[in-house]
Design a protein around this motif. Structure first.
Motif, PDB file in Angstrom:
ATOM      1  N   ALA A 144       0.825  -1.209   0.000  1.00  0.00           N
ATOM      2  CA  ALA A 144       0.000   0.000   0.000  1.00  0.00           C
ATOM      3  C   ALA A 144       0.857   1.256   0.000  1.00  0.00           C
ATOM      4  O   ALA A 144       0.567   2.218  -0.726  1.00  0.00           O
ATOM      5  CB  ALA A 144      -0.928  -0.010   1.210  1.00  0.00           C
ATOM      6  N   MET A 145       1.921   1.250   0.789  1.00  0.00           N
ATOM      7  CA  MET A 145       2.791   2.416   0.887  1.00  0.00           C
ATOM      8  C   MET A 145       3.429   2.736  -0.463  1.00  0.00           C
ATOM      9  O   MET A 145       3.506   3.900  -0.872  1.00  0.00           O
ATOM     10  CB  MET A 145       3.876   2.145   1.933  1.00  0.00           C
ATOM     11  N   VAL A 146       3.889   1.696  -1.171  1.00  0.00           N
ATOM     12  CA  VAL A 146       4.615   1.890  -2.427  1.00  0.00           C
ATOM     13  C   VAL A 146       3.668   2.228  -3.569  1.00  0.00           C
ATOM     14  O   VAL A 146       3.870   3.208  -4.298  1.00  0.00           O
ATOM     15  CB  VAL A 146       5.445   0.641  -2.761  1.00  0.00           C
ATOM     16  N   ILE A 147       2.617   1.455  -3.740  1.00  0.00           N
ATOM     17  CA  ILE A 147       1.735   1.691  -4.895  1.00  0.00           C
ATOM     18  C   ILE A 147       0.953   2.994  -4.717  1.00  0.00           C
ATOM     19  O   ILE A 147       0.638   3.675  -5.695  1.00  0.00           O
ATOM     20  CB  ILE A 147       0.794   0.495  -5.131  1.00  0.00           C
ATOM     21  N   GLY A 148       0.662   3.368  -3.473  1.00  0.00           N
ATOM     22  CA  GLY A 148      -0.023   4.635  -3.244  1.00  0.00           C
ATOM     23  C   GLY A 148       0.773   5.809  -3.770  1.00  0.00           C
ATOM     24  O   GLY A 148       0.225   6.724  -4.397  1.00  0.00           O
ATOM     25  N   GLU A 149       2.072   5.788  -3.553  1.00  0.00           N
ATOM     26  CA  GLU A 149       2.943   6.855  -4.047  1.00  0.00           C
ATOM     27  C   GLU A 149       2.899   6.940  -5.566  1.00  0.00           C
ATOM     28  O   GLU A 149       2.767   8.015  -6.160  1.00  0.00           O
ATOM     29  CB  GLU A 149       4.372   6.605  -3.567  1.00  0.00           C
ATOM     30  N   LYS A 201     -10.000   7.592 -10.335  1.00  0.00           N
ATOM     31  CA  LYS A 201      -9.916   6.233  -9.783  1.00  0.00           C
ATOM     32  C   LYS A 201      -8.578   5.999  -9.090  1.00  0.00           C
ATOM     33  O   LYS A 201      -8.521   5.439  -7.986  1.00  0.00           O
ATOM     34  CB  LYS A 201     -10.123   5.205 -10.903  1.00  0.00           C
ATOM     35  N   ASP A 202      -7.486   6.417  -9.731  1.00  0.00           N
ATOM     36  CA  ASP A 202      -6.158   6.264  -9.121  1.00  0.00           C
ATOM     37  C   ASP A 202      -6.072   7.023  -7.793  1.00  0.00           C
ATOM     38  O   ASP A 202      -5.538   6.514  -6.807  1.00  0.00           O
ATOM     39  CB  ASP A 202      -5.072   6.776 -10.067  1.00  0.00           C
ATOM     40  N   LEU A 203      -6.603   8.241  -7.766  1.00  0.00           N
ATOM     41  CA  LEU A 203      -6.536   9.053  -6.551  1.00  0.00           C
ATOM     42  C   LEU A 203      -7.395   8.463  -5.442  1.00  0.00           C
ATOM     43  O   LEU A 203      -6.991   8.424  -4.269  1.00  0.00           O
ATOM     44  CB  LEU A 203      -6.955  10.488  -6.853  1.00  0.00           C
ATOM     45  N   HIS A 204      -8.582   7.974  -5.789  1.00  0.00           N
ATOM     46  CA  HIS A 204      -9.446   7.366  -4.782  1.00  0.00           C
ATOM     47  C   HIS A 204      -8.822   6.098  -4.212  1.00  0.00           C
ATOM     48  O   HIS A 204      -8.902   5.845  -3.001  1.00  0.00           O
ATOM     49  CB  HIS A 204     -10.813   7.049  -5.387  1.00  0.00           C
ATOM     50  N   LYS A 205      -8.204   5.301  -5.080  1.00  0.00           N
ATOM     51  CA  LYS A 205      -7.545   4.097  -4.589  1.00  0.00           C
ATOM     52  C   LYS A 205      -6.413   4.451  -3.638  1.00  0.00           C
ATOM     53  O   LYS A 205      -6.275   3.849  -2.563  1.00  0.00           O
ATOM     54  CB  LYS A 205      -7.002   3.262  -5.749  1.00  0.00           C
ATOM     55  N   ALA A 206      -5.608   5.442  -4.004  1.00  0.00           N
ATOM     56  CA  ALA A 206      -4.503   5.860  -3.137  1.00  0.00           C
ATOM     57  C   ALA A 206      -5.023   6.390  -1.806  1.00  0.00           C
ATOM     58  O   ALA A 206      -4.417   6.161  -0.755  1.00  0.00           O
ATOM     59  CB  ALA A 206      -3.665   6.924  -3.834  1.00  0.00           C
ATOM     60  N   LEU A 207      -6.164   7.085  -1.834  1.00  0.00           N
ATOM     61  CA  LEU A 207      -6.721   7.665  -0.622  1.00  0.00           C
ATOM     62  C   LEU A 207      -7.205   6.590   0.349  1.00  0.00           C
ATOM     63  O   LEU A 207      -7.121   6.756   1.571  1.00  0.00           O
ATOM     64  CB  LEU A 207      -7.876   8.603  -0.981  1.00  0.00           C
ATOM     65  N   THR A 208      -7.694   5.480  -0.192  1.00  0.00           N
ATOM     66  CA  THR A 208      -8.234   4.417   0.661  1.00  0.00           C
ATOM     67  C   THR A 208      -7.173   3.425   1.112  1.00  0.00           C
ATOM     68  O   THR A 208      -7.430   2.599   1.989  1.00  0.00           O
ATOM     69  CB  THR A 208      -9.351   3.647  -0.074  1.00  0.00           C
ATOM     70  N   LEU A 209      -5.978   3.497   0.525  1.00  0.00           N
ATOM     71  CA  LEU A 209      -4.927   2.550   0.894  1.00  0.00           C
ATOM     72  C   LEU A 209      -4.353   2.877   2.262  1.00  0.00           C
ATOM     73  O   LEU A 209      -4.029   4.026   2.554  1.00  0.00           O
ATOM     74  CB  LEU A 209      -3.788   2.588  -0.138  1.00  0.00           C
ATOM     75  N   ALA A 210      -4.206   1.863   3.075  1.00  0.00           N
ATOM     76  CA  ALA A 210      -3.492   2.031   4.329  1.00  0.00           C
ATOM     77  C   ALA A 210      -1.994   2.015   4.024  1.00  0.00           C
ATOM     78  O   ALA A 210      -1.568   1.716   2.911  1.00  0.00           O
ATOM     79  CB  ALA A 210      -3.851   0.902   5.291  1.00  0.00           C
ATOM     80  N   GLY A 211      -1.177   2.332   4.998  1.00  0.00           N
ATOM     81  CA  GLY A 211       0.258   2.198   4.810  1.00  0.00           C
ATOM     82  C   GLY A 211       1.000   3.491   4.604  1.00  0.00           C
ATOM     83  O   GLY A 211       2.201   3.488   4.413  1.00  0.00           O
ATOM     84  N   TYR A 212       0.285   4.641   4.665  1.00  0.00           N
ATOM     85  CA  TYR A 212       0.971   5.916   4.507  1.00  0.00           C
ATOM     86  C   TYR A 212       1.980   6.107   5.636  1.00  0.00           C
ATOM     87  O   TYR A 212       1.642   5.982   6.818  1.00  0.00           O
ATOM     88  CB  TYR A 212      -0.041   7.063   4.500  1.00  0.00           C
ATOM     89  N   ASN A 223      -3.613  14.878   2.618  1.00  0.00           N
ATOM     90  CA  ASN A 223      -3.786  16.301   2.301  1.00  0.00           C
ATOM     91  C   ASN A 223      -3.512  16.588   0.834  1.00  0.00           C
ATOM     92  O   ASN A 223      -4.248  17.336   0.174  1.00  0.00           O
ATOM     93  CB  ASN A 223      -2.853  17.152   3.169  1.00  0.00           C
ATOM     94  N   ILE A 224      -2.454  15.997   0.300  1.00  0.00           N
ATOM     95  CA  ILE A 224      -2.111  16.209  -1.104  1.00  0.00           C
ATOM     96  C   ILE A 224      -3.160  15.578  -2.016  1.00  0.00           C
ATOM     97  O   ILE A 224      -3.557  16.172  -3.030  1.00  0.00           O
ATOM     98  CB  ILE A 224      -0.703  15.657  -1.394  1.00  0.00           C
ATOM     99  N   ILE A 225      -3.646  14.407  -1.670  1.00  0.00           N
ATOM    100  CA  ILE A 225      -4.657  13.749  -2.499  1.00  0.00           C
ATOM    101  C   ILE A 225      -5.947  14.561  -2.505  1.00  0.00           C
ATOM    102  O   ILE A 225      -6.567  14.766  -3.557  1.00  0.00           O
ATOM    103  CB  ILE A 225      -4.911  12.312  -2.012  1.00  0.00           C
ATOM    104  N   HIS A 226      -6.373  15.042  -1.338  1.00  0.00           N
ATOM    105  CA  HIS A 226      -7.562  15.900  -1.290  1.00  0.00           C
ATOM    106  C   HIS A 226      -7.362  17.156  -2.138  1.00  0.00           C
ATOM    107  O   HIS A 226      -8.282  17.601  -2.845  1.00  0.00           O
ATOM    108  CB  HIS A 226      -7.863  16.295   0.153  1.00  0.00           C
ATOM    109  N   HIS A 227      -6.174  17.727  -2.057  1.00  0.00           N
ATOM    110  CA  HIS A 227      -5.863  18.933  -2.833  1.00  0.00           C
ATOM    111  C   HIS A 227      -5.969  18.657  -4.333  1.00  0.00           C
ATOM    112  O   HIS A 227      -6.599  19.417  -5.081  1.00  0.00           O
ATOM    113  CB  HIS A 227      -4.453  19.407  -2.462  1.00  0.00           C
TER     114      HIS A 227
END
Length: 477
Positions: A144-149, A201-212, A223-227
């Motif tokens: 989650a940490m890696v793919i979210g980035e 879709k990419d942003l929503h998936k990153a937002l829901t991923l745990a592991g930040y 914050n950046i994803i919401h922005h």
């Protein structure tokens, strides 16, 4: 995208803020056998964007660096109406960007478009390879940490390309966007709705991923994803892909930030949030969610685009006239001679830097969203408070003048920040008139950009893309 080669070269120990960011041993070609190697791909990429050439990652024969260097920034500055186009070349530093000036003074240049196209697609290709590899190991730790980035960055760069190369009103002319590593030729233009669906879709998936993890992740930050989501829906609302809920989404995502992060209260606070101390990623500033400082210079040029000392670039007289004498942004953005002073050149420490995701931008988006959603009283109250915060002036705003006043505040606040003014000009279908040098620099000419001008959409590089991928050029070019 065939024949993909990722070269991971030796990287020095790199510090971002106070965190030890990355330490790698030399490798030739990276073989991906599990999530640790995918993480290495992503961390190498993040480091490559800010360190010198001998330590950069290569992808398909090209070295990766942060795409918005001074070369690209000069192009967007000359597209906008921020600078005084009659004096800009008198600055010996910005004179180094004379070719961009003469190409873009009438908005007919190709070099800025070419540079944006090649750089952003280079990043999207690399990030897609990271995402493809990460999906093979989704059950492993740190997935989650890696793919979210990677998802946030790919969405952001895809959004930038869509803003630059898709006309506002033609649904079939979205950007070509290839997400399949096995496909490499005849990639068609997608519809605008398809492109936005992929981005969101990419942003929503990153937002829901745990592991930040704040000490590792850079862009994978709520914050950046919401922005970015607020920016995407705001811009999309001005295009043929608009949907009824766009402005509600802008309000929702901007409220996630404005409810927690207030505006600066002084010129000192504004200036401090704009100037990094050294190379690295500076995160979680309460007024600015990310600043990127790097040591890579374009064209082997160690001079500032904005100038230094007494040779700084001048803003356009029209822009400067918008600031009241009490506006704290005058002190933060300009020197005593009213020349640009928003960016500080630091040779031998930071060759250049970019300020991204400022909280002030979100406050202005929130105001516009409330207005568009019919909450006019609330929007007026917020705009009055914003203006008082910046200039200590109480204003009365009527319905007829609201959007004009708001757009002027955006112009004053976001002056000379990346592509912000150019995108606002396009989104709001502005008619722009300005004076600049004539042909071969002789005399003065007046240039006009109409409200729905074809030049608001950049030309797709012809030789390599139109022929190789057999895609349609943008209208007018």
């Amino acid at each position: 995208m065939k024949n993909i080669h990722i070269l991971v070269v030796a990287l020095l120990t790199l510090f971002t803020s106070c965190d030890k960011y990355l330490e790698l041993k030399p490798k030739d070609t990276l073989v991906v056998n599990g999530m640790p190697e995918v993480k290495l791909m992503m961390s190498s990429y993040l480091s490559s964007m800010i360190v010198k050439e001998s330590f950069q990652v290569s992808y398909n024969g090209r070295k990766i660096a942060w795409p918005y260097n001074r070369d690209l920034m000069a192009g967007f500055l000359f597209y906008s109406d921020d600078a005084d186009m009659m004096t800009v070349l008198s600055n010996s530093y910005s004179k180094k960007y004379e070719p961009e000036y003469f190409e873009n003074k009438d908005w007919k240049g190709f070099s800025t478009a070419n540079r944006a196209w090649y750089q952003l697609y280079l990043h999207i290709g690399y990030l897609t390879s990271v995402i493809t590899e990460a999906e093979r190991f989704k059950d492993e730790a740190e997935y989650a940490m890696v793919i979210g980035e990677a998802l946030v960055l790919r969405a952001y760069f895809s959004f930038k390309l869509q803003q630059y190369f898709a006309p506002l009103d033609q649904e079939n002319l979205g950007i070509p966007l290839n997400l399949d590593l096995n496909e490499f030729r005849d990639i068609p233009r997608r519809t605008q709705k398809e492109v936005y669906q992929i981005i969101i879709k990419d942003l929503h998936k990153a937002l829901t991923l745990a592991g930040y993890k704040s000490n590792w992740n850079v862009f994978h930050n709520p914050n950046i994803i919401h922005h970015i989501l607020a920016q995407v829906h705001m811009y999309k609302s001005a295009t043929v892909a608009k949907e009824d809920l766009d402005w509600q989404e802008v309000e929702k995502y901007s409220n996630e930030i404005t409810s927690k992060y207030p505006l600066e209260t002084s010129a000192t606070e504004i200036s401090a949030s704009l100037k990094p101390a050294n190379v690295g990623y500076f995160k979680e500033n309460p007024f600015n969610f990310l600043t990127i400082g790097w040591s890579i210079t374009p064209r082997s040029n160690t001079s500032s685009l904005w100038g230094v000392g007494s040779t700084r670039m001048m803003p356009s007289p029209e822009l400067l006239s918008l600031y009241t004498p009490s506006d704290i942004r005058k002190e933060a953005f300009f020197d005593v001679k009213n020349n640009f002073n928003k960016y500080e050149f630091k040779i031998f420490s930071v060759e250049d830097y970019q300020v991204l995701f400022r909280v002030a931008d979100v406050h202005l988006m929130h105001i516009e969203a409330e207005w568009m959603n019919g909450k006019k009283a609330e929007a007026k109250q917020r705009l009055v408070a914003f203006i008082k915060n910046r200039s200590a002036v109480d204003v009365a705003i009527n319905d007829q003048d609201f959007l004009d006043i708001l757009r002027k505040e955006r112009r004053k606040e976001l002056v000379a920040e990346m592509d912000m003014r150019w995108i606002d000009m396009k989104r709001n279908r502005m008619q722009v008139q300005r004076d600049a040098a004539g042909d071969r620099g002789i005399g003065r000419e007046t240039y006009m950009l109409d409200a729905n001008d074809y030049r608001y959409t950049m030309p797709i590089p012809e030789a390599s893309e139109l022929n190789y991928n057999n895609i349609e050029q943008n209208p007018g070019w």
